[in-house]
Scaffold this motif. Structure first.
Motif, mmCIF file in Angstrom:
data_model
loop_
_atom_site.group_PDB
_atom_site.id
_atom_site.type_symbol
_atom_site.label_atom_id
_atom_site.label_comp_id
_atom_site.label_asym_id
_atom_site.label_seq_id
_atom_site.Cartn_x
_atom_site.Cartn_y
_atom_site.Cartn_z
ATOM 1 N N GLN A 33 0.867 -1.171 0.000
ATOM 2 C CA GLN A 33 0.000 0.000 0.000
ATOM 3 C C GLN A 33 0.904 1.221 0.000
ATOM 4 O OE1 GLN A 33 -1.670 -1.026 3.789
ATOM 5 N NE2 GLN A 33 -3.619 -1.655 2.889
ATOM 6 N N THR A 34 0.335 2.369 -0.209
ATOM 7 C CA THR A 34 1.120 3.597 -0.150
ATOM 8 C C THR A 34 1.697 3.750 1.250
ATOM 9 O OG1 THR A 34 -0.322 4.611 -1.784
ATOM 10 C CG2 THR A 34 1.074 6.084 -0.494
ATOM 11 N N GLY A 35 2.995 3.787 1.331
ATOM 12 C CA GLY A 35 3.665 4.002 2.607
ATOM 13 C C GLY A 35 3.753 2.796 3.519
ATOM 14 N N LYS A 36 3.243 1.641 3.075
ATOM 15 C CA LYS A 36 3.224 0.478 3.957
ATOM 16 C C LYS A 36 3.254 -0.818 3.148
ATOM 17 C CE LYS A 36 0.348 -1.446 7.660
ATOM 18 N NZ LYS A 36 -0.901 -1.251 8.422
ATOM 19 N N CYS A 37 4.024 -1.771 3.632
ATOM 20 C CA CYS A 37 4.044 -3.119 3.071
ATOM 21 C C CYS A 37 3.728 -4.080 4.218
ATOM 22 C CB CYS A 37 5.413 -3.442 2.477
ATOM 23 S SG CYS A 37 5.540 -5.131 1.847
ATOM 24 N N THR A 38 2.639 -4.830 4.065
ATOM 25 C CA THR A 38 2.236 -5.781 5.095
ATOM 26 C C THR A 38 2.495 -7.188 4.586
ATOM 27 O OG1 THR A 38 0.513 -4.281 5.880
ATOM 28 C CG2 THR A 38 0.359 -6.582 6.580
ATOM 29 N N VAL A 39 3.166 -7.967 5.404
ATOM 30 C CA VAL A 39 3.456 -9.362 5.072
ATOM 31 C C VAL A 39 2.646 -10.234 6.030
ATOM 32 C CG1 VAL A 39 5.236 -11.123 4.818
ATOM 33 C CG2 VAL A 39 5.783 -8.723 4.343
ATOM 34 N N TYR A 40 1.740 -11.018 5.475
ATOM 35 C CA TYR A 40 0.903 -11.927 6.260
ATOM 36 C C TYR A 40 1.596 -13.275 6.311
ATOM 37 C CZ TYR A 40 -2.584 -8.327 5.669
ATOM 38 O OH TYR A 40 -3.252 -7.124 5.691
#
Length: 107
Positions: free
Chosen positions: A14-21
């Motif tokens: 996402q803009t400004g964020k990378c989330t790893v599940y």
């Protein structure tokens, strides 16, 4: 999503964020896969890196070592890093090893 019998990983940018599940088991057997996923993400210093552990069922000392190495690399790059949605049994391990304050944002 990368998936095997033990570990599954899905990345959401996402803009400004990378989330790893991360789900399944993070241990010696799945360490190579986890390092391969995390290695390029460590260098994304223009965004926050967040690991969501909601579906993580098991982590051993190798898995904890990977999390600590990501933390150290992100810190060295002055890039934000945190862990969220930590299951209680995993949180207990983090508490026992003393890494909770470094991984989990305090409200």
């Amino acid at each position: 999503m990368k998936h095997n019998d033990k570990l599954f990983v899905r990345t959401e940018n996402q803009t400004g964020k990378c989330t790893v599940y991360i789900g399944g088991e993070l241990d010696l057997e799945s360490a190579v896969q986890m390092r391969a996923v995390m290695s390029p993400l460590i260098e994304l210093t223009d965004r926050e890196l967040v690991l969501n552990l909601r579906e993580l069922h098991y982590v051993d000392s190798t898995g904890i070592g990977i999390l600590v190495s990501v933390l150290k690399a992100r810190h060295a790059n002055e890039a934000p890093f945190s862990v969220e949605a930590v299951p209680p049994h995993i949180r207990k391990l983090f508490d026992m090893t003393g890494i909770t304050p470094f991984l989990i944002k305090q409200a």
